[in-house]
Design an enzyme around this catalytic site. Structure first.
Site, mmCIF file in Angstrom:
data_model
loop_
_atom_site.group_PDB
_atom_site.id
_atom_site.type_symbol
_atom_site.label_atom_id
_atom_site.label_comp_id
_atom_site.label_asym_id
_atom_site.label_seq_id
_atom_site.Cartn_x
_atom_site.Cartn_y
_atom_site.Cartn_z
ATOM 1 N N CYS A 404 0.819 -1.216 0.000
ATOM 2 C CA CYS A 404 0.000 0.000 0.000
ATOM 3 C C CYS A 404 0.845 1.254 0.000
ATOM 4 O O CYS A 404 0.339 2.346 -0.179
ATOM 5 C CB CYS A 404 -0.936 0.009 1.189
ATOM 6 S SG CYS A 404 -2.589 -0.433 0.698
ATOM 7 N N LYS A 407 0.374 3.129 -3.174
ATOM 8 C CA LYS A 407 -0.954 3.612 -3.538
ATOM 9 C C LYS A 407 -0.866 5.053 -4.019
ATOM 10 O O LYS A 407 0.029 5.803 -3.616
ATOM 11 C CB LYS A 407 -1.808 3.547 -2.264
ATOM 12 C CG LYS A 407 -3.282 3.558 -2.486
ATOM 13 C CD LYS A 407 -3.940 3.089 -1.207
ATOM 14 C CE LYS A 407 -5.452 3.262 -1.284
ATOM 15 N NZ LYS A 407 -6.101 2.575 -0.197
ATOM 16 N N ASP A 453 -9.081 -4.157 -4.701
ATOM 17 C CA ASP A 453 -7.823 -3.670 -4.135
ATOM 18 C C ASP A 453 -6.663 -4.358 -4.824
ATOM 19 O O ASP A 453 -6.784 -5.506 -5.241
ATOM 20 C CB ASP A 453 -7.768 -3.912 -2.619
ATOM 21 C CG ASP A 453 -7.356 -2.632 -1.927
ATOM 22 O OD1 ASP A 453 -6.418 -1.966 -2.425
ATOM 23 O OD2 ASP A 453 -7.974 -2.280 -0.901
ATOM 24 N N ASP A 476 -11.599 -4.888 2.841
ATOM 25 C CA ASP A 476 -12.589 -3.870 2.463
ATOM 26 C C ASP A 476 -14.008 -4.369 2.732
ATOM 27 O O ASP A 476 -14.870 -3.613 3.168
ATOM 28 C CB ASP A 476 -12.461 -3.543 0.965
ATOM 29 C CG ASP A 476 -11.328 -2.563 0.691
ATOM 30 O OD1 ASP A 476 -10.898 -1.876 1.634
ATOM 31 O OD2 ASP A 476 -10.895 -2.488 -0.468
ATOM 32 N N GLY A 526 -10.514 -14.661 -13.316
ATOM 33 C CA GLY A 526 -9.730 -13.430 -13.319
ATOM 34 C C GLY A 526 -9.010 -13.235 -14.624
ATOM 35 O O GLY A 526 -9.310 -13.875 -15.634
ATOM 36 N N SER A 528 -4.987 -12.290 -16.256
ATOM 37 C CA SER A 528 -3.575 -12.043 -15.974
ATOM 38 C C SER A 528 -2.911 -11.521 -17.232
ATOM 39 O O SER A 528 -3.357 -11.801 -18.344
ATOM 40 C CB SER A 528 -2.899 -13.322 -15.504
ATOM 41 O OG SER A 528 -2.959 -14.277 -16.538
#
Ligand SMILES: Cc1cc2nc3c(=O)[nH]c(=O)nc-3n(C[C@H](O)[C@H](O)[C@H](O)COP(=O)(O)OP(=O)(O)OC[C@H]3O[C@@H](n4cnc5c(N)ncnc54)[C@H](O)[C@@H]3O)c2cc1C
Length: 739
Positions: A404, A407, A453, A476, A526, A528
């Protein structure tokens, strides 16, 4: 742009004219570290004016006469935006583009050329084909060729060219050469008593002879007063019919340049100094036709734009690097080579003139040499650079942090959203409205919440990285009182062979699934891809933990509520220290353990104790997230001594180590007030960005001890009550008072 250097300033080149083509080449060979260069141009190809008549005549192909700007930018590491600038705001330092968002700049440079003046003659804009933009001319010329090929026998077409300068003469001769065997009558309408004003008599004679040889009728002193469909109305009362009309008169400037408020000359061209920046704004440069050097005004010709290129390249870099700018003094006279349709050309310089095939070969070799600079691009780029932007040189050499700590600060995001929410009021949540978790619209009573995230690589072990990223994303949901249902992965893997990629993905996803299985969350799929570095993100969604559908929210704190923090702080600074080889491995291991602790039990405890508000502490640090919970009107007190801090973190803060986001988080320090002296190093903990941090929970004072016991008794032995919500004191500037 130098690979790996952080971008700290934007240079935006508007228009891919002759000067900018050279600037692109030169700044690529001598880059400025920290500078991002963007070129805005309506199309990927820009014409080289010297060869344009040869294109029409059929001597050259489109590719031979156009610079491929997209390829040049790709080679130069420059961002290419296919677009057209429509406005410049020098105060906000912003350029408006047709049909897409504005582009901000630190330094802008304009090289958009000029267009034939159409508006002083009524009807010209409606009925004539301007020679610029060249893309339009080229398209219309192709249509004309097709049309001529399909003409019924015995019909003739009248092609009129209005002009009289070198461009129009070359164009008329090129057309005449190309259409030599076609049923056409070509006419050149020139308002002046002679063509080629400013050229010597010898050159003019040579060109007039060529026009006669090609059968181009030249009308002198023939000022066009009005254009109607298929007819020119001349000032002396004559009328001349035409089937196709090409307009090649004096140059006019794009109106947005004058509308910017920057000083322009009487025809609307940007007034620039000899250093080639606006006379009123050192952050806006200009070159080529669109700029007028106030000390040395010259006619509009590509040769001047070419000569300005190297000076412009130097001055753009020098302006950014704080070095001395060069002064440009354009030539009084230049060699003009006019192509005469067939492979003949005429040369003019001062009193000297010559016409012949050798002049054509000479011109041809000059033009090809110029174009070769943009076709044969060096395969290897320089290793060094011209210099670094001052702010980059002053910045710490620290590599950007992972997790993070990487970020994007709250401010850039809030500002970007605020601007976009004005443009898309129904489809973009304004700052404050947009959370990192949001209910899916239309998902009904049992609301489905979703969140996203992602993390840059924080630890080298991919399995561990997968675990941390999954846990971080799930936080979250827990912070909003939801239990996970499903997740989608979004992973960027560093470039590698197929086997390596597969191994890496397996490790990452196995780590993620370890966490998702513990949370009973389905990894539904997902996407990639490969990129320069590892990024692992998850879109997660879930539904209320509480049977009654109650969720937790960031807002809802009441005066008197106690603030409970479930996990210790300090992951940001510990990993920053780890990157600088300053951290103790045991402290890093403890930080990883802390990041791997799920916030699920904390969320369940918060709900069970009727928490009034809740968030997870991540990239913006404890203070940033607390301020978000308090909103504009709320206030709180914090007891620094009560903050749980991971081992080693404080020592690193004392030694000056900071995570990448720390600086922008510390801006929130402006909203702090102090009750007595505080330990400044401990204060810094408030700004430290957290990866997979703990929940910050607001709860009524009566229920706080029970919540604290529940947390400590489950997975959070270092949970603490760190402060409380208070009434805002209008006399006090701070929203959060620290003791
Ligand atoms: C037929 C003809 C022949 C000519 N022959 C010669 C010659 O032999 N020698 C000579 O010296 N001069 C010649 N000229 C003049 C010459 O074309 C111009 O002086 C020269 O092109 C100016 O160069 P520039 O760098 O200012 O801009 P240009 O070369 O005109 O390039 C401007 C670029 O900016 C782009 N652009 C325009 N508007 C915008 C916008 N709003 N946003 C973003 N990008 C934009 C355009 O698409 C273009 O790519 C000739 C002109 C014509 C018409």
């Amino acid at each position: 742009m130098l690979a790996g250097a952080a971008i700290s300033r934007d240079l935006v080149l508007v228009g891919g004219g002759h000067s900018h083509a050279l600037v692109l080449r030169m700044l690529a060979m001598r880059p400025v570290a920290g500078l991002r260069i963007t070129l805005v141009s309506p199309s990927s190809h820009t014409p080289y004016s010297g060869m344009l008549p040869g294109l029409v005549a059929g001597h050259y192909t489109f590719e031979q006469t156009h610079i491929d700007l997209a390829r040049l930018c790709q080679w130069a590491g420059v961002r290419f935006i296919a677009g057209e600038v429509t406005a410049l705001d020098p105060v906000a330092r912003r350029l408006s583009l047709a049909g897409r968002p504005d582009v901000g700049y630190d330094l802008a440079s304009i090289d958009i050329g000029s267009q034939p003046e159409l508006d002083s003659v009524p009807g010209a804009r409606e009925h004539a084909v301007p020679v610029k933009p060249v893309a339009g001319l080229w398209q219309r010329w192709q249509h004309l060729l097709q049309r001529l090929g399909a003409l019924p026998p015995g019909t003739r077409q009248r092609i009129a060219v209005v002009g009289g300068g070198a461009g129009s003469v070359e164009l008329a001769l090129a057309m005449a050469h190309r259409l030599a065997r076609q049923p056409v009558d070509l006419e050149l309408w020139c308002g002046a008593p002679a063509i080629l004003q400013g050229y010597n008599t010898g050159a003019r004679r040579g060109v007039m002879a060529a026009l006669a040889r090609h059968g181009v009728a030249v009308a002198l002193d023939a000022r066009v007063e009005r254009v109607e469909a298929g007819r020119l109305q001349l000032a002396d009362g004559r009328q001349a019919p035409f089937d196709e009309l090409f307009w090649c008169t004096g140059a006019a400037a794009a109106p947005w340049v004058a509308a910017s408020g920057l000083p322009v000359d009487e025809r609307g061209f940007l007034e620039v100094t000899d250093a080639l920046h606006s006379v009123a704004d050192e952050r806006v440069f200009g070159a080529g036709d669109i700029a007028t050097q106030v000390n040395h005004p010259r006619p509009k010709a590509g040769v001047y734009a070419v000569r300005q290129g190297p000076v412009l390249a130097h001055n753009l870099g020098a302006a950014l690097l704080g070095k001395t700018l060069r002064q440009h003094r354009p030539q009084q006279r230049f060699l003009s080579l006019v192509s005469l349709g067939d492979r003949l050309a005429s040369a003019d310089r001062g009193p000297f003139s010559a016409t012949g095939r050798w002049v054509w070969r000479w011109k041809d070799s000059i033009d090809r040499k110029f174009m070769a600079r943009f076709e044969q691009l060096p395969a290897s780029m320089p290793r060094g650079h011209w210099g670094s932007l001052p702010e980059l040189a002053a910045a710490s050499p620290q590599k950007p942090c992972g997790g993070c700590g990487a970020k994007v600060g709250a401010d850039p995001l809030a500002r970007a959203l605020a601007e976009l929410a004005r443009e898309f009021p129904r489809h973009c949540s304004p700052p404050g409205g947009a959370g990192d978790t949001a209910p899916i619209p239309g998902s009904g009573a049992a609301a489905i919440v979703q969140s996203l995230d992602m993390l840059r690589q924080l630890v080298a072990d991919p399995w561990l990285m997968g675990r941390i990223a999954a846990n971080h994303a799930l936080s979250d949901l827990y912070a909003s009182g939801a239990r996970p249902l499903s997740a989608l992965a979004a992973i960027t893997l560093p470039f590698a062979g197929a086997d390596i990629l597969q191994r890496e993905l397996k490790q990452l996803l196995a780590g993620a699934l370890h966490e998702f299985a513990g949370a009973d969350c389905l990894l539904a799929g997902g996407h990639s891809m490969q990129g320069p570095e590892l990024n692992v993100g998850f879109v997660v969604n879930g539904t209320a933990i509480a049977g009654d559908g109650r969720l937790l929210g960031k807002r809802g704190l009441a005066v008197g509520d106690q603030l409970v923090l479930a996990k210790p702080l300090g992951t940001g600074v510990l990993f920053a220290a780890h990157m600088q080889l300053a951290a103790d491995g045991r402290d890093i291991a403890a930080a990883i353990d802390s990041m791997l602790v799920s916030n699920r039990l904390a969320a369940e405890s918060a709900l069970a104790h009727n928490a009034s508000a809740c968030t997870d502490v991540t990239g913006f640090g404890l203070l940033g997230h607390l301020l978000e919970m308090l909103g504009e009107d709320g206030a709180a007190t914090l007891r620094l001594a009560q903050l749980p801090v991971l081992d080693g973190a404080l020592a690193h803060l004392r030694s000056g180590i900071r995570s990448t986001m720390h600086g922008s988080n510390a801006a929130a320090g402006a909203r702090l007030g102090f009750d007595g002296a505080v330990d400044d190093d401990l204060l810094q903990v408030l700004f430290d960005p957290q990866t997979s941090g703990g929940l910050l929970i607001g709860v009524a004072a009566a229920r706080a001890p029970g919540l604290l016991d529940a947390l400590r008794g489950s997975a959070y032995p270092r949970a603490q009550i760190i402060g409380e919500v208070v009434a805002r004191d209008p006399a006090s500037p701070g929203s959060v008072r620290v003791a």
